[in-house]
Design a protein around this motif. Structure first.
Motif, PDB file in Angstrom:
ATOM      1  N   CYS A  93       0.843  -1.202   0.000  1.00 55.07           N
ATOM      2  CA  CYS A  93       0.000   0.000   0.000  1.00 55.07           C
ATOM      3  C   CYS A  93       0.876   1.249   0.000  1.00 55.07           C
ATOM      4  N   VAL A  94       0.441   2.238  -0.759  1.00 53.61           N
ATOM      5  CA  VAL A  94       1.089   3.558  -0.749  1.00 53.61           C
ATOM      6  C   VAL A  94       0.177   4.491   0.037  1.00 53.61           C
ATOM      7  N   VAL A  95       0.667   4.959   1.172  1.00 54.25           N
ATOM      8  CA  VAL A  95      -0.096   5.895   1.997  1.00 54.25           C
ATOM      9  C   VAL A  95       0.532   7.274   1.822  1.00 54.25           C
ATOM     10  N   ASN A  96      -0.240   8.215   1.334  1.00 53.13           N
ATOM     11  CA  ASN A  96       0.294   9.565   1.157  1.00 53.13           C
ATOM     12  C   ASN A  96      -0.412  10.529   2.100  1.00 53.13           C
ATOM     13  N   VAL A  97       0.372  11.269   2.875  1.00 55.30           N
ATOM     14  CA  VAL A  97      -0.221  12.225   3.810  1.00 55.30           C
ATOM     15  C   VAL A  97      -0.462  13.540   3.061  1.00 55.30           C
TER      16      VAL A  97
END
Ligand code: NAP
Length: 277
Positions: free
Chosen positions: A138-142
């Protein structure tokens, strides 16, 4: 629905940017608490605290420098290739803002912000995606609630977060049917070094009413891990931020821009208080 602990059991490499303070540091601490033996790689200029030394790999990186991003990505590719089977979790969290009228702000700092908040996110994600597609992850971008509307006095910052929000949601669709998904995290005002480093005289939570969103970085970290485990693609942290984002979407963009500007103007730096409006 898996718990964050169950979700983390499937990951073998966890990469966090900006783990030296604030939200990133709280995310690393929460992961260490739930999955003590997990290997976490942190990318930031300074190291997270002593707690990080065990099972933590700090890759000192200035992510606003494209050559440094390339060097860090090369190191991460080796770490991923040598890791035991399991998914890769990439959390792009590093970022900063710069408060003031665009004409008063430092051009070099604004460009550095775009390099960090936008360019590094796209670059690092693109470089690691081939291995992530093989392993899953998963790519989690803030991003930020600032990404939902134009943000006067934070014009460039808000625009970088609008980019991150839209890019992350679109990337999630591009990746549909693969083993990789995305999560866009939109915190509202959160206690961290953010407001000081952005040059705020008064952070919103010290100025507003009881309706002003005010969260700790630990709360944002916990909500992020819960959203990740639940398979969500968008997280707006807390009901106050959700309400603001919802009502903001119901009014014409010009109105939302003017109202936002009036609110943000109140937080102007002491040094600019005598300036013309
Ligand atoms: N706090 C809020 O109200 C709020 C609200 C919405 C969204 N956000 C977003 O949340 C994210 C984390 O911010 P925060 O609130 O936790 O602020 P913070 O406490 O200031 O943390 C910022 C992190 O970014 C890292 N960073 C800054 N410049 C960097 C660079 N050139 N290269 C690599 N890393 C760099 C810092 O590490 P080093 O200085 O060690 O490099 C630090 O770990 C940011 O993307 C921010 O935009 C914050």
């Amino acid at each position: 629905m898996p718990t964050p602990t169950e979700y983390l059991k499937h990951t073998s490499v966890i990469i966090v940017t900006g783990g030296s303070s604030g939200i990133g540091c709280s995310i690393i601490k929460a992961i260490k608490n739930l999955a003590p033996t997990s290997t976490v790689c942190n990318l930031s200029r300074s190291k997270p605290g002593d707690f990080f030394d065990q099972h933590g790999i700090h890759i000192a990186t200035d992510l606003s420098d494209s050559k440094a991003v390339a060097a860090a990505a090369a190191q991460l590719k080796i770490i991923i290739a040598e890791a035991e089977a399991g998914e890769v979790l990439l959390i792009n969290n590093s970022g900063f803002g710069d408060y003031g009228r665009q004409q008063d702000l430092d051009r070099a700092k604004q460009l550095q912000m775009i390099d960090l908040n936008v360019r590094a996110v796209v670059d690092l994600t693109s470089q690691l995606l081939p291995q992530m597609l093989e392993r899953g992850g998963c790519v989690v971008n803030v991003a930020s609630t600032a990404g939902f509307q134009p943000t006067a006095y934070l014009a460039t910052y808000g625009a970088t977060k609008a980019f991150v929000l839209n890019w992350t949601l679109a990337l999630g669709e591009d990746l549909r049917g693969t083993k990789v998904r995305t999560l866009a995290v939109c915190p509202g005002p959160t206690r961290s070094n953010f407001f000081k480093s952005a040059g705020f005289e008064t952070p919103p939570m010290q100025q507003g009413t009881s309706l002003t969103p005010d969260m700790t970085s630990e709360q944002v970290a916990d909500l992020t891990l819960q959203a990740l485990a639940a398979g969500k693609s968008l997280l707006v942290t807390g009901w106050k931020n959700k309400l603001i984002a919802f009502f903001g979407s119901k009014f014409p963009i010009i109105v939302v821009t003017r109202v936002g500007a009036a609110i943000l103007r109140k937080m102007r730096l002491e040094a600019h208080k005598g300036d013309s409006k």
